[in-house]
Write a protein that holds these residues in place. Structure first.
Motif, short mmCIF file in Angstrom:
data_model
loop_
_atom_site.label_atom_id
_atom_site.label_comp_id
_atom_site.label_asym_id
_atom_site.label_seq_id
_atom_site.Cartn_x
_atom_site.Cartn_y
_atom_site.Cartn_z
N CYS A 51 -23.47 9.08 53.71
CA CYS A 51 -22.75 10.07 52.99
C CYS A 51 -23.35 11.41 53.17
N TRP A 52 -24.86 11.41 53.15
CA TRP A 52 -25.27 12.82 53.17
C TRP A 52 -26.23 13.24 54.56
N LEU A 53 -25.20 12.41 55.65
CA LEU A 53 -25.68 12.98 56.89
C LEU A 53 -25.20 14.66 57.19
N LYS A 54 -26.20 15.38 57.87
CA LYS A 54 -25.95 16.65 57.93
C LYS A 54 -24.70 17.21 58.76
N ASP A 55 -24.32 16.61 59.83
CA ASP A 55 -23.11 16.81 60.55
C ASP A 55 -21.90 15.95 59.93
N ARG A 56 -21.01 16.85 59.17
CA ARG A 56 -19.75 16.17 58.35
C ARG A 56 -19.06 15.12 59.36
N SER A 57 -18.81 15.47 60.46
CA SER A 57 -18.15 14.51 61.43
C SER A 57 -18.56 13.26 61.45
N GLU A 58 -19.99 12.81 61.14
CA GLU A 58 -20.47 11.73 61.37
C GLU A 58 -20.73 11.00 60.16
N ARG A 59 -20.08 11.49 58.82
CA ARG A 59 -19.98 10.87 57.79
C ARG A 59 -19.01 9.83 57.71
N PRO A 60 -19.12 8.65 57.04
CA PRO A 60 -17.82 7.52 57.00
C PRO A 60 -16.77 8.49 56.25
N ARG A 66 -25.64 20.50 42.98
CA ARG A 66 -26.31 19.16 43.03
C ARG A 66 -25.52 18.11 43.68
N TRP A 67 -23.97 18.27 43.53
CA TRP A 67 -23.07 17.16 44.16
C TRP A 67 -22.48 17.98 45.44
N THR A 68 -22.57 19.05 46.01
CA THR A 68 -22.08 19.55 46.86
C THR A 68 -22.65 19.55 48.15
N ALA A 69 -21.91 19.26 49.45
CA ALA A 69 -22.51 19.32 50.56
C ALA A 69 -22.86 20.43 50.98
N PRO A 70 -23.90 20.74 52.24
CA PRO A 70 -24.48 21.86 52.54
C PRO A 70 -23.62 22.82 52.99
N GLU A 71 -22.81 22.08 53.96
CA GLU A 71 -21.80 23.20 54.65
C GLU A 71 -20.73 23.89 53.68
N SER A 72 -20.63 23.18 52.36
CA SER A 72 -19.88 23.89 51.42
C SER A 72 -20.38 24.92 50.63
N SER A 97 -16.74 16.62 52.59
CA SER A 97 -17.80 17.23 51.62
C SER A 97 -17.35 16.30 50.09
N ASP A 98 -16.05 15.75 50.01
CA ASP A 98 -16.02 14.99 49.04
C ASP A 98 -16.95 13.52 49.16
N VAL A 99 -16.96 13.00 50.23
CA VAL A 99 -17.70 11.88 50.89
C VAL A 99 -19.47 12.40 50.31
N TRP A 100 -19.96 13.42 50.74
CA TRP A 100 -21.04 13.77 50.27
C TRP A 100 -21.27 13.62 48.85
N SER A 101 -20.29 14.12 48.13
CA SER A 101 -20.40 14.07 46.62
C SER A 101 -20.40 12.43 46.21
N PHE A 102 -19.58 11.71 46.71
CA PHE A 102 -19.67 10.40 46.49
C PHE A 102 -20.96 9.57 46.63
N GLY A 103 -21.74 10.03 47.66
CA GLY A 103 -22.99 9.51 47.82
C GLY A 103 -23.99 9.96 46.52
N ILE A 104 -23.57 10.94 45.87
CA ILE A 104 -24.44 11.52 44.97
C ILE A 104 -24.17 10.40 43.61
N VAL A 105 -22.82 10.27 43.58
CA VAL A 105 -22.15 9.43 42.51
C VAL A 105 -22.70 7.95 42.66
N MET A 106 -23.02 7.48 44.00
CA MET A 106 -23.40 6.07 43.91
C MET A 106 -24.97 6.26 43.43
N TRP A 107 -25.81 7.36 43.67
CA TRP A 107 -27.02 7.47 43.13
C TRP A 107 -27.09 7.58 41.76
#
Length: 1003
Positions: free
Chosen positions: A880-889, A809-815, A825-835
């Protein structure tokens, strides 16, 4: 009339549920064919007369007649003999009679009647029934002497004097009246009927006295005995049935039928069903045994037995299961109506291909799959030091990719094989019934002998020192050198360039200085080892940066005063240093040099002074990592006060730490239980080695460890408010949005620090963030964290091993898909933490399964904004949940964004609404077919809110009609406390109302 007085609902039910079996009439008295003298009682003697007449068939019968209409005040009684009622509580009487028409008689006044009255009297004997008969004037009065009036019987047809004089029975038959009446309830042994004439000319041709009963019947595999009808016209007499042999009741109560006043069976309650191995016959009156070759597995309403499934048989009647034929089986989870299947045959064409120090095994699928689809493969390995010696199971050093058990593909890679050792590999084909067979799985085997292999890859390189034009590196030897290492080859190139411009450099030792580099430039390095069989594979890409000229100048200026004041001491140091250099060079030349020779605890590749994380798992001796990164604490300075939880390896306690000469502080203490194995102890201490390298106000601080006594302990700072997710749930709605953003800023700052150290957390979630008494949030729990290495995309990456844990539930799709973890991928998880934070600890994706989460995220659905969440925060989550990891902040950008919101809180006032972003809010278009829902339980399951079934039932919400009228206050009163669940249920209720008026709708 009383016969028509039954309630309407009784007749409706009777019409809908009446059984086709005809009711039975039990005749107690019938004079319609009587030819002998009947001898009924009459009063007075001048009243009723018994006479013989010809009926409509010209047969002589006995009747009673009276014709005193020309005399006033007639009160002529006729009484039947005493009739025993048996068990019948209600009687029916059918009267055949004729009446003369008063209008055909001249000069007769009001004394002429065309009616007579019917009475009955209950008694236990005829003597009692006729007691006082004719002794008093009121003996025959209505209600007197115990007589009960049934009805006044009026003629529908009458005859004239001419017809009477002609004695034409055929014509007279056309004037015959037939009336049926019922009376009851009867409670005594018997009764008599009374006929009272008040001045009519009557001929009572026939009296039929009977009661009705529901006949014996078989219905729904239950036997019901005959039963007299009820005492009242509207009575329904319940009758318990008994299941026929080899049948049993489907419910806890026995089956029932109800007998109505007409003798009809109606209103069935409950049914019987045939037991396993038996089926119902055509009319439902018996259970017959299944024929050989057929079966019925359970007690059910299934009307017939089924043929045996494939590869099974039953040789006896009444079989509840068909036995599998020899060599065929059913898996434990398969039902008895499943076909029997067989284990697969052996894999085909097993062969191997050499790959350095390993090999690849390949094979083809078996010829026979055993009629199953769940085919898997297991690989067994045995090693024989020499031919004709005893073979042993291969050790843990040999690894299999993707695994050794439960393989679905027909290939596997085997790594780390030893040279000059004979191996035997067996590939087993297994399916769901392999374990049921007494025979071992079918397999193919192959013998392998590798004379010698190239070295495995070098696991890591570390920077020892750097200048503006050089970098000095060191490394350990490969884990599997497969012989003597002759030398190492280093490949490097400018990160801004490409691999084609790589420069090669050789070294015979575990250290090399790369010169001729440009200042302030990042270089990409790889290394490989060579033995007599050749070079092994290159290591992963690592990034190191040379110093800037101004950085070296600043360092020299700072050190100049010390250098001037230490010339003489420096001379002595040089002498000692020369000796140390000789010792170091000697050690670096050793072929078995290990990580104990590492000189690079701190490496700098992004400028001076930046500290990088060192993975404790790269140390051959975990105690060395503990000694290097964690402070050993005297156990006498530690006091455990209270157990506050349980960890993976032991208890978590609160306690006190009082170092010598320092103030006492409250600490958290993790203890290692004494029964832990050495591997668990290494994992336990590995987290301390990780924490000991961090020093940031938003990362949990390690105070030290206790390893030289029992129990082994990890001591860290104490966080009074515990885990962030539970803290938020306990204080739901208690903080301002600005306070929540402040918490998120602290978490982001801690993650920025970790990412700058080339460190990936892999398990960032609100449960792994701790909160102290000042609401400061600190990142913790580094059990899944790893050091980042360079991958083919020049992005620091950690690749997880197969079988390792991933928090879906906290892990980026590419991971999830490729097991690649990065700071992105930690940035993706941080987006979940924000939620989680803005929803006050709500569970991400609610009650969706992990598979549903992966499918939804793969379809680019994203979590919607929590209630009252500012649009700016939800937009940051979506970034934080953008599919392309290079586009995430990056975390630096996230911290900057949160700082701006804290400085300008007006941006937190706009509540999030639907956006035009490509990511779709999760579950915004999930269809619920209300037409398929028949209960509140079904509705809650469709919403994935099944956890609240008991609460809704206790609150009396037992129908969808009741639920459709619920408000938010009702939902809260039921016990739904989570805001997300309240909103989800309320939205569905609103759509349920629309469906009730308009039909099905999409939720």
């Amino acid at each position: 009339m009383r016969f028509c007085s039954a309630p309407l609902w009784v007749w409706i039910i009777s019409a809908l549920t009446r059984w086709t079996v005809e009711p039975v009439e039990v005749m107690l008295l019938d004079t319609t064919r009587s030819t002998a003298e009947m001898g009924w009682s009459t009063h007075p003697d001048t009243g009723w007369d018994e006479v013989s007449v010809l009926d409509d068939r010209n047969q002589l019968i006995r009747t009673y007649e009276v014709c005193n209409f020309n005399l006033p005040n007639q009160n002529n009684w006729l009484a039947t003999p005493f009739v025993m009622r048996g068990s019948a509580p209600r009687m029916h009487v059918t009267l055949r009679f004729s009446v003369r028409d008063c209008s055909s008689v001249r000069n007769v006044g009001a004394s002429c009647k065309e009616t007579f009255t019917l009475y009955y009297k209950e008694a236990d004997s005829q003597t009692e029934a006729l007691q006082g008969w004719g002794e008093t004037e009121d003996a025959g009065e209505p209600g007197g002497g115990g007589w009960v009036k049934i009805d006044t019987i009026a003629a529908d047809k009458s005859f004239s004097r001419v017809e009477q004089s002609q004695q034409h029975e055929s014509k007279r038959g056309h004037r015959m009246n037939v009336k049926t009446r019922s009376f009851g309830p009867l409670t005594r042994k018997g009764f008599i009927l009374g006929f009272v004439d008040s001045g009519a000319c009557i001929s009572l041709v026939g009296v039929s006295l009977f009661y009705r009963k529901c006949p014996e019947t078989f219905r729904s595999l239950a036997h019901f005995p005959d039963m007299p009808s009820g005492a009242e016209p509207s009575s329904l007499v319940p009758v318990d049935g008994s299941c026929v042999p080899n049948a049993q009741s489907q419910t806890a109560t026995t089956p029932k039928l109800h007998c109505n006043a007409d003798g009809d069976w109606m209103v069935p309650v409950g049914v019987c069903v045939c037991e396993a191995g038996f089926e119902s016959n055509q009319n439902g009156s018996a259970c017959t045994a299944c024929r050989p070759g057929h079966f019925k597995s359970d007690v059910s309403e299934s009307p017939s037995c089924s043929p045996c499934p494939a590869q099974s048989h039953s040789s006896q009647e009444g079989s509840s299961v068909c036995q599998c034929l020899s060599g065929f089986y059913r898996a434990p989870e398969e039902s008895s109506d499943s076909p029997c299947t067989a284990p697969p045959s052996a894999p085909q064409d097993l062969h191997w291909e050499s790959e350095g120090s390993g090999l690849t095994l390949r094979w083809r699928a078996p010829l026979s799959l055993g009629s199953r689809e769940d085919l898997h493969y297991n690989v067994l390995c045995r090693m024989c030091p020499a031919p004709s010696t005893v073979c042993l199971r291969c050790g843990d050093g040999i690894t299999f990719t993707p695994g050794q058990q439960g393989l679905s593909q027909t290939r596997v890679q085997v790594h780390n094989l030893l040279p000059r050792v004979h191996y035997t590999f067996q590939v087993q084909a297994v399916n769901g019934v392999t374990g049921q067979s007494p025979q071992p799985p079918q397999y193919s085997s192959v013998n392998v002998s590798i004379s010698q292999s190239v070295p495995s890859s070098v696991p890591m390189m570390h920077q020892v020192s750097r200048t503006p034009d050089s970098i000095t590196l060191s490394w350990p030897q490969p884990d599997n050198p497969n012989g003597d290492i002759l030398d190492y080859q280093i490949r490097y190139f400018d990160k801004s360039g490409d691999e084609e411009s790589s420069v090669l450099l050789s070294s015979e030792t575990n250290m090399a200085t790369v010169q001729g580099l440009s200042s302030g430039t990042i270089y990409v390095f790889q290394i490989r080892a060579r033995n007599e069989m050749g070079y092994g594979a290159y290591s992963g890409k690592l990034y190191f940066q040379t110093l800037l000229e101004e950085e070296r100048s600043e360092a020299v200026q700072k050190k100049l005063p010390l250098m001037v004041g230490s010339v003489l001491g420096g001379m002595a140091f040089l002498l000692v240093g020369a000796v140390l250099i000789l010792v170091f060079v000697f050690r670096s030349k050793r072929r078995e040099s290990t990580y104990s020779d590492r000189l690079q605890r701190y490496i700098s590749t992004r400028g001076g002074g930046v500290k990088y994380y060192v993975d404790p798992s790269t140390y051959e001796d975990p105690n060395e990592a503990i000694r290097e990164f964690a402070r050993e604490i005297d156990p006498a300075h530690v006091k455990i006060e209270e157990v506050i939880g349980a960890g993976e390896f032991g208890e978590v306690c609160r306690g006190k730490l009082k170092p010598a000469g320092k103030r006492e502080i409250t600490v958290a203490i993790k203890t290692l239980r004494s029964s832990c194995m050495d591997s668990e102890k290494c994992s336990f201490l590995s987290e301390a080695s990780t924490m000991g390298q961090f020093d940031n106000p938003n990362v949990l601080k390690l105070e030290g460890v206790v390893t030289r006594s029992r129990p082994v302990m990890i001591i860290s700072e104490f966080m009074e408010n515990g885990a962030l997710d539970s803290f938020l749930r306990e204080n739901e709605g208690q903080f301002s949005m600005l306070q929540l953003v402040g918490m998120l800023r602290g978490i982001a700052a801690g993650m920025r620090y970790l990412s700058e150290m080339n460190f990936v957390h892999r398990d960032l979630a609100a449960r792994n963030v701790l909160v102290n008494s000042n609401l400061v949030c600190k990142v913790s729990d580094f059990g899944l964290s790893r050091f980042l290495r360079g991958d083919d995309e020049s992005l620091p990456t950690y690749t997880a091993a197969l079988g390792s844990k991933i928090p879906i539930r906290w892990t980026a799709p590419e991971s999830i898909q490729y097991r690649k973890f990065t700071s992105a991928s930690d940035v993706w998880s941080f987006g979940i933490v924000m939620w989680e934070v803005t929803s006050y600890g709500e569970r991400p994706y609610w009650d969706m399964s992990n598979q549903e989460v992966m499918t939804a995220v793969g379809d680019e659905y994203r979590l919607p904004a929590p209630p009252n969440c500012p649009g700016t925060l939800h937009s940051l989550m979506l970034d934080c949940w953008l599919k392309d990891r290079s586009e995430r902040p990056g975390f630096e950008q996230i911290v900057s964004t949160l700082d701006k919101l804290i400085r300008h809180p007006a941006g937190l006032k706009a509540i999030s609404t639907h956006t035009n972003r490509p990511s779709q809010p999760l579950l915004s278009n999930t269809p619920v077919d209300f037409s398929t829902l028949s209960s509140v339980s079904d509705w809650l399951d469709a919403l994935k809110m099944g956890r609240y079934k008991e609460e809704f039932s206790s609150a009396g919400m037992n129908s969808l009609e009741t639920v459709s009228r619920m408000t938010l206050e009702d939902i809260q009163r039921v016990g739904v406390s989570l805001l997300g669940h309240q909103k989800k249920i309320l939205n569905s209720i609103q759509l349920l109302r629309v469906h009730q008026n308009q039909g099905q709708i999409e939720v």
